[in-house]
Design a protein around this motif. Sequence first.
Motif, short mmCIF file in Angstrom:
data_model
loop_
_atom_site.label_atom_id
_atom_site.label_comp_id
_atom_site.label_asym_id
_atom_site.label_seq_id
_atom_site.Cartn_x
_atom_site.Cartn_y
_atom_site.Cartn_z
N THR A 209 27.95 52.13 46.07
CA THR A 209 27.24 52.78 44.97
C THR A 209 27.66 52.11 43.67
OG1 THR A 209 27.22 54.89 46.17
CG2 THR A 209 26.77 54.96 43.80
N SER A 210 26.76 51.36 43.09
CA SER A 210 27.10 50.60 41.89
C SER A 210 27.38 51.54 40.71
CB SER A 210 25.95 49.66 41.53
OG SER A 210 26.17 49.04 40.29
N PRO A 211 28.43 51.28 39.92
CA PRO A 211 28.69 52.11 38.74
C PRO A 211 27.69 51.90 37.62
CG PRO A 211 30.26 50.30 38.85
CD PRO A 211 29.47 50.26 40.13
N GLY A 212 26.88 50.84 37.72
CA GLY A 212 25.81 50.65 36.74
C GLY A 212 26.19 49.88 35.50
N ILE A 213 27.43 49.36 35.44
CA ILE A 213 27.84 48.56 34.28
C ILE A 213 28.86 47.53 34.74
CG2 ILE A 213 29.64 50.21 33.60
CD1 ILE A 213 28.94 49.45 30.67
N VAL A 214 28.72 46.31 34.21
CA VAL A 214 29.57 45.18 34.61
C VAL A 214 30.05 44.48 33.35
CG1 VAL A 214 29.57 42.89 35.67
CG2 VAL A 214 28.50 44.81 36.85
N GLY A 215 31.33 44.10 33.34
CA GLY A 215 31.89 43.32 32.25
C GLY A 215 32.35 41.96 32.76
N VAL A 216 32.05 40.93 32.03
CA VAL A 216 32.47 39.57 32.38
C VAL A 216 33.49 39.12 31.34
CG1 VAL A 216 31.76 37.20 32.79
CG2 VAL A 216 30.25 39.09 33.44
N PHE A 217 34.73 38.90 31.78
CA PHE A 217 35.83 38.53 30.89
C PHE A 217 36.20 37.07 31.09
CE2 PHE A 217 36.32 43.09 31.08
CZ PHE A 217 36.81 43.44 29.82
N GLU A 218 36.78 36.51 30.06
CA GLU A 218 37.45 35.23 30.22
C GLU A 218 38.72 35.48 31.03
OE1 GLU A 218 39.87 32.09 27.41
OE2 GLU A 218 38.12 33.11 26.57
N MET A 219 38.98 34.64 32.01
CA MET A 219 40.12 34.84 32.91
C MET A 219 41.43 34.87 32.11
SD MET A 219 40.90 32.65 36.36
CE MET A 219 39.24 32.93 36.99
N PRO A 220 42.14 36.00 32.10
CA PRO A 220 43.37 36.07 31.29
C PRO A 220 44.51 35.27 31.92
CG PRO A 220 43.07 38.10 32.53
CD PRO A 220 41.84 37.26 32.77
N THR A 221 45.33 34.68 31.09
CA THR A 221 46.51 33.95 31.54
C THR A 221 47.73 34.86 31.40
OG1 THR A 221 46.93 33.06 29.32
CG2 THR A 221 45.50 31.77 30.78
N PRO A 222 48.82 34.58 32.11
CA PRO A 222 50.02 35.44 31.99
C PRO A 222 50.54 35.55 30.57
CG PRO A 222 50.20 33.99 33.90
CD PRO A 222 48.98 33.55 33.16
N GLU A 223 50.34 34.51 29.77
CA GLU A 223 50.84 34.54 28.39
C GLU A 223 50.01 35.45 27.49
OE1 GLU A 223 52.20 31.24 30.62
OE2 GLU A 223 50.12 31.70 30.05
N PRO A 288 51.63 40.13 33.97
CA PRO A 288 51.57 38.67 34.17
C PRO A 288 51.61 38.33 35.66
CG PRO A 288 53.22 39.25 32.52
CD PRO A 288 52.81 40.53 33.19
N ILE A 289 50.62 37.57 36.13
CA ILE A 289 50.52 37.22 37.54
C ILE A 289 50.45 35.70 37.66
CG2 ILE A 289 49.20 37.51 39.67
CD1 ILE A 289 47.98 40.05 38.40
N TYR A 290 51.34 35.14 38.45
CA TYR A 290 51.37 33.69 38.69
C TYR A 290 50.97 33.47 40.15
CZ TYR A 290 54.08 33.63 34.36
OH TYR A 290 54.49 33.79 33.05
N SER A 291 49.87 32.78 40.36
CA SER A 291 49.32 32.65 41.71
C SER A 291 49.45 31.23 42.23
CB SER A 291 47.85 33.08 41.73
OG SER A 291 47.09 32.29 40.85
#
Length: 419
Positions: A209-223, A288-291
């Motif tokens: 069931t779609s919430p009806g709203i989507v946000g597109v972010f710039e991929m955040p860096t740990p810093e 902060p996530i380092y993958s």
Amino acid sequence: MANTLYRPLLQTLTIHSATFRFARYYGKWMHRNPAKVILPFEPKDNVQLRKEKVIELDSDFFKKTPKKETIQKSIAETSEESLQNKVNFKEVKDKKETLLKKRLFYLSQKKVFDDKNEIIYEKLKDNDSKISSLFVKLKSKKERLRSNQIMVEGWRMIVDGLEAKCNIQYILFSRIEDLNNLRPFLPKTGVQIYKIPYKEMELWSDVETSPGIVGVFEMPTPEQIRRFSKPLPLQFLCDNIRVPGNLGAILRAAVGVGCEKVLLSKGCVDIWDSKVIRSAAGAHFRLPIYSSIDWEEMPQHLPSDTSLFIADSNTDFVENETEETSKVGSEIPVLPYYGVDFASLNHVTLIIGGETESVSEMSYRLGVNSNGARLHIPLQKGVDSLNTGMAAAVIAFEIRKQLTQAAAKAKRDRQAAKY
């Protein structure tokens, strides 16, 4: 001869026609609703009729012809009124064109609010190429990394990203009320907002069931991660976490307990997978996530004074273990998770293995080289192990409890020393 033959027929038709006409008018007369029926024998004193206003007109009124001045004045007034209507129409048209140009300029400048503080958005139709190309990119891991964009669904998770000051680029919505929930957190510029049909949103959604709203972010860096409080001297190291829901649960526990950061070895599921983002419930924006860290580089991400522990339910290495892994793992001591004095340690690194792959040989080797220990969670008889996210939460909150108690005791001792 012919007239003699047709005369009776014509008489018959005439009689029937008169009868039908009488019946039609009789029906109309019967359905009248008169105000009052005056009977011949009724005294005139008892008759009460409603008085109507009668407009009396002079008989010479209809004989008079309007004067030439009156006609000219009427024509002038009509022309002036027509001219005024044209002027008003031109003003309204010019005003609409001005507003449209201003709106298009605001959209080109990616402004979020107009002069009346209303949110500016562009309404798109079904199957618009802008939306389809954007969603296709966001669905592919390769394209996500190339475009450096991630997608989150639901206004609450979008708010988490906005509160963390992450750069939002697009908002796609179907209902105005969902967009209005974001109003206090939206930046002034830099966002393109599109209104699309809900069925289009359902087509591209990752949930039932779609919430009806989507946000597109710039991929955040740990810093770029913004912290709301001082973290604990604790970090997670995820080893071969392949299930998206498990990794999301670990990240959620890490945020809840107040971890300093999370390290992901190569082989873990994509951190920006949609299922990981949903199950983490906004942890990506607060931690902060380092993958994709190679094991050769892993010691560089560990503080020099850290104490390493491995969450391990396999304490005897009797099943499902290779000979080498069993040999290395058996060299590390096993302790109950509550049997360690974490408050006496400067820093803690907790290794969490996947449910399917378990703890890898590289984790055991790192534990041996760092003089680490394996932490065991005692369970009821017949229960083999816990979910990785749950096990991480149990051990992490035990560490938090000990550190919090030690900090409170130190504070009381300082206050007592003053008096």
